[in-house]
Each structure stands twice: as structure tokens, then as C-alpha cells.
Scaffold this motif. Structure first.
Motif, mmCIF file in Angstrom:
data_model
loop_
_atom_site.group_PDB
_atom_site.id
_atom_site.type_symbol
_atom_site.label_atom_id
_atom_site.label_comp_id
_atom_site.label_asym_id
_atom_site.label_seq_id
_atom_site.Cartn_x
_atom_site.Cartn_y
_atom_site.Cartn_z
ATOM 1 N N LEU A 1 44.541 45.517 39.469
ATOM 2 C CA LEU A 1 44.474 46.896 38.969
ATOM 3 C C LEU A 1 43.828 47.815 39.994
ATOM 4 N N LYS A 2 42.822 47.309 40.674
ATOM 5 C CA LYS A 2 42.154 48.125 41.692
ATOM 6 C C LYS A 2 43.162 48.509 42.781
ATOM 7 N N THR A 3 43.954 47.546 43.211
ATOM 8 C CA THR A 3 44.972 47.812 44.241
ATOM 9 C C THR A 3 45.989 48.837 43.730
ATOM 10 N N GLN A 4 46.352 48.669 42.455
ATOM 11 C CA GLN A 4 47.324 49.587 41.857
ATOM 12 C C GLN A 4 46.781 51.011 41.814
ATOM 13 N N VAL A 5 45.512 51.158 41.410
ATOM 14 C CA VAL A 5 44.866 52.478 41.351
ATOM 15 C C VAL A 5 44.887 53.109 42.741
ATOM 16 N N PHE A 6 44.556 52.294 43.746
ATOM 17 C CA PHE A 6 44.512 52.813 45.116
ATOM 18 C C PHE A 6 45.890 53.317 45.560
ATOM 19 N N ARG A 7 46.915 52.504 45.318
ATOM 20 C CA ARG A 7 48.271 52.891 45.751
ATOM 21 C C ARG A 7 48.736 54.165 45.059
ATOM 22 N N ILE B 1 42.458 65.051 47.476
ATOM 23 C CA ILE B 1 41.853 63.950 48.242
ATOM 24 C C ILE B 1 40.430 63.644 47.749
ATOM 25 N N GLU B 2 39.636 64.700 47.635
ATOM 26 C CA GLU B 2 38.231 64.449 47.244
ATOM 27 C C GLU B 2 38.100 63.779 45.865
ATOM 28 N N PRO B 3 38.695 64.382 44.816
ATOM 29 C CA PRO B 3 38.569 63.709 43.510
ATOM 30 C C PRO B 3 39.245 62.334 43.495
ATOM 31 N N SER B 4 40.324 62.183 44.235
ATOM 32 C CA SER B 4 40.997 60.872 44.247
ATOM 33 C C SER B 4 40.101 59.809 44.864
ATOM 34 N N LEU B 5 39.395 60.207 45.929
ATOM 35 C CA LEU B 5 38.484 59.239 46.562
ATOM 36 C C LEU B 5 37.414 58.775 45.575
ATOM 37 N N ASP B 6 36.955 59.732 44.719
ATOM 38 C CA ASP B 6 35.953 59.331 43.723
ATOM 39 C C ASP B 6 36.537 58.349 42.705
ATOM 40 N N LEU B 7 37.787 58.600 42.314
ATOM 41 C CA LEU B 7 38.414 57.654 41.373
ATOM 42 C C LEU B 7 38.577 56.272 42.028
ATOM 43 N N ILE B 8 38.937 56.296 43.317
ATOM 44 C CA ILE B 8 39.075 55.018 44.033
ATOM 45 C C ILE B 8 37.725 54.289 44.082
ATOM 46 N N ILE C 1 35.325 54.643 41.939
ATOM 47 C CA ILE C 1 35.000 54.142 40.585
ATOM 48 C C ILE C 1 35.725 52.821 40.333
ATOM 49 N N SER C 2 37.001 52.754 40.746
ATOM 50 C CA SER C 2 37.747 51.505 40.534
ATOM 51 C C SER C 2 37.125 50.374 41.348
ATOM 52 N N ARG C 3 36.636 50.736 42.523
ATOM 53 C CA ARG C 3 35.964 49.744 43.373
ATOM 54 C C ARG C 3 34.675 49.238 42.694
ATOM 55 N N HIS C 4 33.900 50.159 42.077
ATOM 56 C CA HIS C 4 32.673 49.768 41.385
ATOM 57 C C HIS C 4 32.994 48.848 40.196
ATOM 58 N N LEU C 5 34.068 49.186 39.472
ATOM 59 C CA LEU C 5 34.437 48.351 38.314
ATOM 60 C C LEU C 5 34.866 46.964 38.782
ATOM 61 N N GLU C 6 35.564 46.945 39.916
ATOM 62 C CA GLU C 6 35.983 45.637 40.450
ATOM 63 C C GLU C 6 34.751 44.826 40.856
ATOM 64 N N ARG C 7 33.731 45.509 41.388
ATOM 65 C CA ARG C 7 32.484 44.819 41.762
ATOM 66 C C ARG C 7 31.759 44.284 40.511
ATOM 67 N N ILE C 8 31.832 45.052 39.418
ATOM 68 C CA ILE C 8 31.214 44.579 38.170
ATOM 69 C C ILE C 8 31.897 43.276 37.729
ATOM 70 N N GLY C 9 33.226 43.259 37.894
ATOM 71 C CA GLY C 9 33.962 42.027 37.590
ATOM 72 C C GLY C 9 33.488 40.873 38.469
ATOM 73 N N ASP C 10 33.205 41.177 39.738
ATOM 74 C CA ASP C 10 32.703 40.124 40.645
ATOM 75 C C ASP C 10 31.352 39.579 40.163
ATOM 76 N N HIS C 11 30.495 40.483 39.675
ATOM 77 C CA HIS C 11 29.198 40.020 39.170
ATOM 78 C C HIS C 11 29.372 39.169 37.915
ATOM 79 N N ALA C 12 30.325 39.583 37.052
ATOM 80 C CA ALA C 12 30.606 38.768 35.854
ATOM 81 C C ALA C 12 31.107 37.387 36.288
ATOM 82 N N THR C 13 31.919 37.373 37.353
ATOM 83 C CA THR C 13 32.417 36.100 37.890
ATOM 84 C C THR C 13 31.255 35.228 38.369
#
Lengths: 232, 278
Positions: free
Chosen positions: A162-168, A181-188, A190-202
Motif C-alpha cells: 500500500l505504501k508503494t501504491q500511495v507513492f506511485r 508537490i508539498e502536500p503530496s510529500l506530506d502524504l507520502i 504519513i504513509s511511510r510513518h504508518l509503514e514504520r508502525i507496521g514494522d514495529h508491530a512486526t
């Protein structure tokens, strides 16, 4: 006074688990609030997430101190030893999840200075998955459930995809209109932070598997999951 | 060559008691020791001991063999009086009473300050009689029913009731070592002491029986002030609230158990708890 004796060490171990669960609940709640603030463009909620880190930090210190005392005073062995070492590591992961919720809230604050880039679909999905992973990993810890923990490991791939999909997707918006560009970078971010949360859950799930079965599944989790499935 | 050379020289040891914060409103001082010296003939076995032991907590004395911890424990109910050639200087106040002061009734003192020994020593009588004996001797039971109730209460408090309730009139010698020790604890508790001294109460027991005794100690502190001597440091860590470290007849350090075992104030204590000597 009771005739039956319950070793007070076991009681203290239970208290430790309860505190870890509280910490997990707080961390999960902060992630939920940060993403809710994004979806609803709720500035006061953003402020509350950013300002409200103290309870998690206090628990972080308290849980470490409990683990330290249990190790020093009770010399735990076998599964008890693995449980306390796991608790120390899980504690660090949960504290990081709390920090990541703040990072998300900060990105939301910046994002809200702009018009919405698009309707948010994948990021709330990512948030749901990350929170579920965290909840399941902690449930697995409490119930000593390795099957549930393996399930958490498998969900991490969905989150990464999903993170890759959001980025694309956001890349196409940025290419079409540089104002996004600016708001999109923030969304990217955020998706990166959520993916990191998943890593911590892992990480938490891997610690649970080690605690229960003394198997180290880090860095080759897929092989262990595959071989586990092949046997059953 | 003597083995003494492997430990640091005695002269360099600072004598420090960190017990100033031992008492709280919830746990006032039960035993207050001032400048205690103890001699076996000409040999000084304890040197200027100062410590405040709080009530309704477990205080553990640790230290290598011959450090004076058992000797000190026995000064707290004048158990050393029976050893010829011993002498005490200084004060031991129990709830404010100087137990070495003139006119002290030693029998009454030992009723207030009970003791459990390393080797279980039940009387060669029935389980029931072992506990009932002290109650009768002290006139503590109003009638037969009251005696039974008090025996049961003590056996329950010592967590042995379920194991012996159907054979109260069997000989105490038929019990296992761990059960005998818990019976001795029940016997000590029956006469309602304020303080229970325990001298290596689990050192002759297997690990399971030891764990039961340790849990028992942990639970008893809600009702009694407990002072335990143990050569087993881990046991002190597991059961006690406060720990005092003795070395060569001196009290080196005293404080909350978690601090003594995670961040002791004295190098000697650290060396001992980390197994670098002793």
C-alpha cells in the motif's frame, strides 16, 4: 490469609503485561487520532496528538524500570526470562509508535495548510492495518499465541504494498500539478510513518514468537512461516 | 597463607548505615539499634552497628560466612545470652524498649520477638500439639474451641493447613522437611509475636519447599515484621523489601532491596552482590 501461595513474581509479571497493554492502547489510540485528524482536517485534534506524549513516555520509563527490577531481584529463567527481555524490546517499539504518531500529526498540520490533493482512501486503510497489526501483536503477547503473531508478520507485506501504491499515485499528481508537490510529500511521509508502525508491530510479533517458542524468526521470518505451514 | 588476603583490607571499610529513610508513617521503626558491639570472649564479632528496621516489612541480612549476620540477628531477641563468654554493648530498642536494659524479662521479649531456625525443630509431639503448646504455656486460649481456632489460624497463616488438617494428631516428625519448617513457622506465629526472626529458614530445603517458604515470608509481612538472615543473595532479592549487607562484623550498607541489588552505594556491596568476592 490464603492457604494457597501464588508466587508474587508471577503477579508482578502479570502487572508488567498489563502496563505494556496500556502502553500499546495509548500508542494505538494516538495513531488513530492522528489519522482521524488527517481525514477530518481537525486542527485541535492534531494539537492534542502532538502535545499528549507524556503518558507514553512515563509508561516507557516505568516499564523499563519494572523489567530491570524483575531481572535483578528474581533471576527469571526460561520462558520468564524470555518474557521480560521481550517486554523490554516491545516497550521500545511501542514508544517509537507513539513518536511516529506525533510525526504523522506534524505532517497533517503541514498538509492542512493546502487544499486536499485527493480523496484519502489508501492511507486510512494503511492506518487500519497498522493498528490491527499492533493490536494483534499485543494480544499475541498476552495470550502467548504464536499463530496470531505469524499473522502479524504476514500483514506487513500488505502494508508495504500500500505504501508503494500511495507513492506511485501521488507521483502522478505531482507530475501533473507542481502545486500538489508539498502536500503530496506530506502524504507520502504519513504513509511511510504508518509503514514504520507496521514494522514495529512486526518486531513485537517476532519477540512474541521468541518468547513463546524460543525461536528467532527475525530477518528470515518468511522461511519460518513457510516451513511452519508445510509441517501442519 | 590465609584466605583473608583475597578480600579488601578491613581498615579501608567505611562504616555507613543508610537506614535514615527506612521508616515511613506506614512502616514505623520496629527495631532501632544504636552503636551495638558484640564480643565472643575477647573477639569483637560486631562493630558499631546502627540500623533502624521498619515494621511490617521484610528486612534481609546478607554477607559472606562469618560476617556477623546471624550473630546480629540473635542479638535482637537475646538468643546469644545462652552462649557463655559473650558480651553486648550499645542499645537495641524494640518499639522503644531497650531489650538490654535492666529488668528486661527475656521470656516476654522472646514472646514479642519469635524465631525460626535453619533446621526445623518440631517438638516430638503431634502436629496440633506443636502449635497448641505455646498457646497453652502463655495462657492464650480461653477454652478448647478457642485453642482449636487459634491452632487452625496459625496453620493457615503458615500455609500448611490444607496439608495437615486431616492428620492433626499425627506426629510432626512424619512431615517432610519443608512442612516441618512451615509447622515451626506456625508455632512461632501462634503466640502473636510482633517480630519474627528467621535464620536461614530455607537453606536445608529443596527448591520447591524453598519457594513455598519464600512466598510465605512475602505474605506474612502484612502482619509481622520479619528479619531474615540468608547466605542466598538471590533469596534476599526475591523476598525482602530492605537489605543490609554485613562484612567482617560491620554493617556496610542498608537500604531498599531493589537499590542494593541494582545500584549499591558501596563498592564492597557491589563486589559482593556481583559475586566478585564472598
Amino acid at each position: 490469609m490464603a492457604d494457597r501461595l501464588i508466587p508474587h513474581f508471577q503477579e508482578e509479571l502479570e502487572q508488567l503485561k498489563t502496563r505494556l497493554l496500556e502502553m500499546g492502547g495509548l500508542a494505538e489510540d494516538r495513531v488513530r487520532s492522528a489519522v482521524k485528524a488527517l481525514v477530518q482536517r481537525d486542527a485541535p485534534l492534531v494539537d492534542r496528538v502532538i502535545a499528549g506524549d507524556a503518558p507514553i513516555n512515563q509508561l516507557h520509563i516505568e516499564i523499563d524500570s519494572r523489567c530491570f527490577k524483575l531481572l535483578a531481584l528474581h533471576q527469571p529463567m526460561a520462558v520468564d526470562l524470555r518474557a521480560i527481555v521481550a517486554a523490554v524490546k516491545i516497550n521500545t517499539d511501542l514508544e517509537r509508535v507513539g513518536d511516529l504518531a506525533i510525526n504523522i500529526a506534524e505532517a497533517v498540520r503541514r498538509y492542512m495548510r493546502h487544499a486536499p490533493v485527493k480523496e484519502l482512501i489508501d492511507i486510512p486503510r494503511m492506518a487500519d492495518i497498522a493498528q490491527r497489526m499492533l493490536r494483534n501483536a499485543l494480544d499475541a503477547f498476552v495470550r502467548r499465541d504464536t499463530e496470531l503473531a505469524h499473522g502479524v508478520l504476514n500483514e506487513d507485506d500488505t502494508l508495504d504494498a500500500l505504501k508503494t501504491q500511495v507513492f506511485r499515485e501521488l507521483l502522478t499528481y505531482m507530475l501533473q500539478d507542481p502545486h500538489t508537490i508539498e502536500p503530496s510529500l506530506d502524504l507520502i511521509l504519513i504513509s511511510r510513518h504508518l509503514e514504520r508502525i507496521g514494522d514495529h508491530a512486526t518486531n513485537v510479533a517476532e519477540d512474541v514468537i521468541f518468547m513463546v517458542s524460543a525461536k528467532d524468526v527475525r530477518h528470515h521470518a518468511a522461511e519460518v512461516v513457510d516451513s511452519g505451514q508445510a509441517k501442519s | 597463607m590465609s584466605a583473608v588476603q583475597t578480600v579488601p583490607p578491613a581498615l579501608s571499610v567505611p562504616v555507613r548505615s543508610q537506614s535514615s529513610q527506612a521508616q515511613t508513617a506506614e512502616h514505623p521503626v520496629a527495631i532501632d539499634v544504636h552503636g551495638l558491639n558484640f564480643y565472643y570472649g575477647p573477639k569483637r564479632a560486631l562493630e558499631n552497628i546502627n540500623i533502624k528496621i521498619p515494621s511490617k516489612l521484610v528486612t534481609a541480612f546478607i554477607g559472606p560466612s562469618g560476617c556477623g549476620k546471624s550473630t546480629f540477628l540473635r542479638t535482637l531477641n537475646r538468643m546469644n545470652d545462652i552462649i557463655a563468654g559473650t558480651r553486648v554493648e550499645g542499645k537495641v530498642l524494640i518499639e522503644g524498649d531497650d531489650i538490654y536494659g535492666p529488668g528486661t524479662d527475656v521470656v516476654a521479649l522472646r514472646r514479642r520477638v519469635g524465631m525460626v531456625f535453619q533446621k526445623s525443630n518440631p517438638f516430638p509431639k503431634s502436629i496440633f500439639e506443636n502449635v497448641a503448646y505455646g498457646l497453652r504455656l502463655n495462657g492464650m486460649a480461653r477454652n478448647r474451641a478457642d485453642l482449636h481456632a487459634r491452632v487452625e489460624e496459625s496453620l493457615r497463616a503458615a500455609a500448611i493447613w490444607d496439608e495437615v488438617k486431616d492428620r492433626l494428631h499425627d506426629s510432626a516428625n512424619a512431615l517432610s522437611g519443608g512442612q516441618q519448617q512451615r509447622l515451626c513457622i506456625a508455632r512461632a506465629l501462634a503466640i502473636k509475636p510482633e517480630i519474627v526472626l528467621m535464620d536461614e529458614p530455607a537453606s536445608a530445603l529443596d527448591p520447591i519447599a524453598t519457594q513455598r517458604i519464600e512466598e510465605l515470608i512475602y505474605q506474612l509481612k502484612t502482619q509481622f515484621t520479619i528479619v531474615i538472615v540468608t547466605h542466598n543473595m538471590q533469596q534476599a532479592a526475591r523476598v525482602s523489601d530492605r537489605t543490609a549487607f554485613f562484612w567482617l562484623g560491620k554493617l556496610i550498607e542498608e537500604g531498599p532491596t531493589d537499590r542494593i541489588f541494582t545500584n549499591p552505594g558501596e563498592k564492597l556491596t557491589e563486589d559482593y552482590v556481583t559475586g566478585r568476592f564472598g
